[in-house]
Design a protein around this motif. Structure first.
Motif, PDB file in Angstrom:
ATOM      1  N   GLU A 189       0.807  -0.690  -0.446  1.00  0.00           N
ATOM      2  CA  GLU A 189       0.001   0.195   0.010  1.00  0.00           C
ATOM      3  C   GLU A 189       1.137   1.657   0.045  1.00  0.00           C
ATOM      4  OE1 GLU A 189      -2.789   0.704  -1.096  1.00  0.00           O
ATOM      5  OE2 GLU A 189      -3.596  -1.470  -0.180  1.00  0.00           O
ATOM      6  N   PHE A 190       1.718   1.153   0.461  1.00  0.00           N
ATOM      7  CA  PHE A 190       3.239   2.515   0.526  1.00  0.00           C
ATOM      8  C   PHE A 190       3.370   2.718  -0.641  1.00  0.00           C
ATOM      9  CE2 PHE A 190       7.820   3.481   0.361  1.00  0.00           C
ATOM     10  CZ  PHE A 190       7.469   4.511   1.144  1.00  0.00           C
ATOM     11  N   ALA A 191       3.566   1.743  -2.212  1.00  0.00           N
ATOM     12  CA  ALA A 191       4.179   2.166  -3.011  1.00  0.00           C
ATOM     13  C   ALA A 191       2.722   2.169  -3.860  1.00  0.00           C
ATOM     14  CB  ALA A 191       4.976   0.201  -3.449  1.00  0.00           C
ATOM     15  N   LYS A 192       1.995   1.815  -3.233  1.00  0.00           N
ATOM     16  CA  LYS A 192       0.613   2.570  -4.378  1.00  0.00           C
ATOM     17  C   LYS A 192       0.201   3.578  -4.040  1.00  0.00           C
ATOM     18  CE  LYS A 192      -4.607   1.758  -4.890  1.00  0.00           C
ATOM     19  NZ  LYS A 192      -5.043   1.010  -4.358  1.00  0.00           N
ATOM     20  N   ILE A 201      -1.858   8.376 -11.388  1.00  0.00           N
ATOM     21  CA  ILE A 201      -2.304   6.958 -11.682  1.00  0.00           C
ATOM     22  C   ILE A 201      -3.160   7.064 -11.179  1.00  0.00           C
ATOM     23  CG2 ILE A 201      -2.373   4.838 -11.942  1.00  0.00           C
ATOM     24  CD1 ILE A 201       0.082   7.090 -14.479  1.00  0.00           C
ATOM     25  N   ASP A 202      -4.404   6.845 -11.130  1.00  0.00           N
ATOM     26  CA  ASP A 202      -5.867   6.735 -10.873  1.00  0.00           C
ATOM     27  C   ASP A 202      -5.100   5.335  -9.994  1.00  0.00           C
ATOM     28  OD1 ASP A 202      -8.200   5.810 -10.177  1.00  0.00           O
ATOM     29  OD2 ASP A 202      -8.674   5.301 -12.428  1.00  0.00           O
ATOM     30  N   PRO A 203      -5.722   4.909  -8.772  1.00  0.00           N
ATOM     31  CA  PRO A 203      -5.752   4.352  -7.506  1.00  0.00           C
ATOM     32  C   PRO A 203      -6.694   2.929  -8.178  1.00  0.00           C
ATOM     33  CG  PRO A 203      -6.713   6.603  -6.862  1.00  0.00           C
ATOM     34  CD  PRO A 203      -6.331   6.442  -8.317  1.00  0.00           C
ATOM     35  N   GLU A 204      -7.872   3.302  -8.717  1.00  0.00           N
ATOM     36  CA  GLU A 204      -8.562   2.475  -8.728  1.00  0.00           C
ATOM     37  C   GLU A 204      -8.202   0.982  -9.511  1.00  0.00           C
ATOM     38  OE1 GLU A 204     -11.874   1.637  -8.008  1.00  0.00           O
ATOM     39  OE2 GLU A 204     -10.808   3.189  -6.522  1.00  0.00           O
ATOM     40  N   LYS A 205      -6.426   1.505 -10.637  1.00  0.00           N
ATOM     41  CA  LYS A 205      -6.184   0.490 -12.019  1.00  0.00           C
ATOM     42  C   LYS A 205      -4.941  -0.155 -11.559  1.00  0.00           C
ATOM     43  CE  LYS A 205      -3.352   1.177 -16.231  1.00  0.00           C
ATOM     44  NZ  LYS A 205      -3.107   2.636 -16.491  1.00  0.00           N
ATOM     45  N   ILE A 206      -5.043   0.383  -9.935  1.00  0.00           N
ATOM     46  CA  ILE A 206      -3.652  -0.391  -8.797  1.00  0.00           C
ATOM     47  C   ILE A 206      -4.284  -1.845  -8.199  1.00  0.00           C
ATOM     48  CG2 ILE A 206      -1.221   0.045  -7.728  1.00  0.00           C
ATOM     49  CD1 ILE A 206      -1.732   3.286  -8.609  1.00  0.00           C
ATOM     50  N   ASP A 207      -3.243  -2.904  -8.472  1.00  0.00           N
ATOM     51  CA  ASP A 207      -3.494  -3.608  -7.361  1.00  0.00           C
ATOM     52  C   ASP A 207      -2.591  -3.803  -6.846  1.00  0.00           C
ATOM     53  OD1 ASP A 207      -6.294  -4.630  -8.174  1.00  0.00           O
ATOM     54  OD2 ASP A 207      -5.466  -5.391 -10.293  1.00  0.00           O
ATOM     55  N   VAL A 208      -2.431  -4.618  -4.964  1.00  0.00           N
ATOM     56  CA  VAL A 208      -1.315  -4.199  -3.940  1.00  0.00           C
ATOM     57  C   VAL A 208      -1.463  -5.876  -4.182  1.00  0.00           C
ATOM     58  CG1 VAL A 208      -0.611  -4.291  -1.725  1.00  0.00           C
ATOM     59  CG2 VAL A 208      -1.349  -1.868  -3.106  1.00  0.00           C
ATOM     60  N   THR A 402      -3.266 -12.287  -7.754  1.00  0.00           N
ATOM     61  CA  THR A 402      -2.603 -12.443  -9.295  1.00  0.00           C
ATOM     62  C   THR A 402      -2.933 -12.798 -10.135  1.00  0.00           C
ATOM     63  OG1 THR A 402      -0.867 -12.731  -7.850  1.00  0.00           O
ATOM     64  CG2 THR A 402      -1.006 -12.993 -11.229  1.00  0.00           C
ATOM     65  N   LEU A 403      -4.483 -14.399  -9.905  1.00  0.00           N
ATOM     66  CA  LEU A 403      -5.439 -14.601 -11.104  1.00  0.00           C
ATOM     67  C   LEU A 403      -6.785 -14.028 -10.646  1.00  0.00           C
ATOM     68  CD1 LEU A 403      -4.966 -18.256 -10.997  1.00  0.00           C
ATOM     69  CD2 LEU A 403      -4.046 -16.859 -12.308  1.00  0.00           C
ATOM     70  N   LYS A 404      -6.548 -13.496 -10.176  1.00  0.00           N
ATOM     71  CA  LYS A 404      -7.650 -11.838  -9.503  1.00  0.00           C
ATOM     72  C   LYS A 404      -7.782 -10.771 -10.615  1.00  0.00           C
ATOM     73  CE  LYS A 404      -9.949 -10.688  -5.832  1.00  0.00           C
ATOM     74  NZ  LYS A 404     -10.313 -10.512  -5.031  1.00  0.00           N
ATOM     75  N   CYS A 405      -6.821 -10.293 -10.306  1.00  0.00           N
ATOM     76  CA  CYS A 405      -5.856  -9.121 -11.028  1.00  0.00           C
ATOM     77  C   CYS A 405      -5.982  -9.660 -12.523  1.00  0.00           C
ATOM     78  CB  CYS A 405      -4.321  -8.980 -11.331  1.00  0.00           C
ATOM     79  SG  CYS A 405      -3.999  -7.657 -11.974  1.00  0.00           S
TER      80      CYS A 405
END
Length: 415
Positions: A189-192, A201-208, A402-405
């Motif tokens: 979450e820190f890196a996000k 970058i839109d946070p909705e585009k990022i998966d932690v 990862t597979l969910k992403c």
């Protein structure tokens, strides 16, 4: 893709269509698998730690999670000796791909930038996962969906060292890569937050999705193994441990200063590669008369690391900046109490039962080390709770997320 062969039998000509090697791979992939995924495996093959460890961990976790419905191609510009990488390739649904032809082998960096896209298209790759902050060009035009893992924005912290032009260049490349990717994975979450704040970058585009550790750290360690490793490396009776490349960011100064003020017989063991910063460390060791109490180990055998953790009073992660320190996960799994600096991603890796200290307060870390050393019930509680917390970093958990992403970009892979 297809080669035409004509055979004459008397006055009759019979035409055959024979698949080329590339086409054959596509046909086999379609027959046996639902989806073919490509991975940028340069660092997974070439680098033993850091991003190399992350790449191998993700590839193996995904390959294990979908052995029948997912076919994996690892793209490597130049194959390097790596036993852990070789073991992944032994899986029946995994294949390692190198540049085809002498020209691309000579121009391996260019192949990684543009040639991979052509090879992935020919090989039937539907999703390409850049495991180390980069994607090849032209994926969208080739109708290949893309995911990139952005580990951290460490270069933003190195502006003073690298110069503003280098920082601006890296920032532009990272932002461009994030914009081209269909989705982004980051490791904390820190890196996000940094990706959102610094790259826009839109946070909705990022998966932690966190990273885990090698399975050797989850296996039982016997007292005999611990004693053998202690003798092999001449480890002291009581020590705290630091693991990783010895750089300015590792903040080893803090520990040396702390232990120099302690009256308890506790040594420091550092296991990791050296950098130019080692000269500063050696000067500090001499200044505080710590030569006999600081033990620096280079080239430790990977299979010996679990016992080195297990013999330690505590594992210390004192870095000033970390996207995610997977050595903390190694320590938790082995059963070693963790002391870490606050203000970065350490809280996510170590959980609520580690002890956190300020990055510049040697008195705090000295007190933390001494309390873990003398308070056995507290240390045992930290170890037990740490093992429970570490369950979130199991390979099957990382594979599931990862597979969910991948599903979010339309690649639905079943087991």
């Amino acid at each position: 893709m297809w080669t035409k062969i004509s055979l004459r039998f008397g006055g009759i000509i019979i035409n055959f269509a024979v698949a080329t090697r590339e086409c054959a791979h596509v046909i086999i992939g379609v027959m046996k698998h639902n989806h073919t995924i490509g991975f940028d495996a340069r660092l997974a093959n070439a680098t033993p730690e850091g991003k190399g460890h992350y790449g191998r961990f993700v590839i193996e976790a995904v390959a294990a999670a979908c052995p029948k419905r997912g076919y994996i191609r690892m793209y490597v510009p130049k194959r390097m000796p790596n036993g852990d990488y070789d073991k992944i390739e032994l899986r029946p649904n995994v294949e390692s791909m190198e540049p085809d032809g002498i020209v691309w082998r000579w121009l391996a960096p260019l192949w990684r930038m543009v040639g991979v896209t052509h090879d992935a298209k020919v090989g039937g790759v539907e999703l390409y996962h850049g495991l180390a902050n980069r994607l090849p060009l032209g994926l969208s035009r080739a109708n290949i969906r893309s995911i990139v893992t952005i580990h951290d924005l460490r270069f933003m912290r190195k502006a003073a060292d690298g110069g503003s032009l280098k920082t601006l260049y890296n920032k532009a490349i990272y932002r461009y890569t994030c914009q081209r990717a269909d989705r982004i994975i980051t490791i904390s979450e820190f890196a996000k937050r940094e990706i959102v704040d610094h790259l826009g970058i839109d946070p909705e585009k990022i998966d932690v999705i966190y990273m885990g550790c090698h399975k050797r750290f989850t296996e039982r360690i016997t007292p005999e193994q611990c004693e053998s490793v202690r003798n092999k490396y001449k480890l002291p009776a009581n020590y705290v441990l630091s693991v990783g490349t010895i750089t300015n960011n590792s903040n080893i100064d803090l520990v040396i200063r702390a232990l120099s003020k302690s009256e308890m017989p506790i040594d420091l063991v550092i296991a990791g590669r050296a950098s130019a910063y080692i000269d500063r460390v050696n000067k500090l060791i001499a200044k505080f008369n710590m030569t006999s109490r600081v033990h620096i180990l280079h080239g430790v055998a990977a299979e010996d690391m679990p016992a080195i953790y297990s013999n330690a009073i505590a594992y210390l992660s004192t870095s000033r900046y970390d996207g995610f320190n997977y050595h903390i996960v190694e320590a938790l799994n082995v059963g070693t109490a963790v002391i870490a600096t606050s203000g970065t991603s350490h809280e996510e890796a170590a959980g609520p039962d580690a002890i956190y200290v300020d990055t510049d307060n040697s008195a705090e870390i000295r007190a933390a080390i001494e309390s873990v050393a003398v308070n056995r019930p507290m240390r045992e509680s930290m170890i037990a709770k740490g093992k429970i917390y570490a369950q979130r970093f199991r390979p099957e958990v990382i594979a599931y997320n990862t597979l969910k992403c991948y599903n979010r970009v339309g690649i639905e892979i079943e087991g």
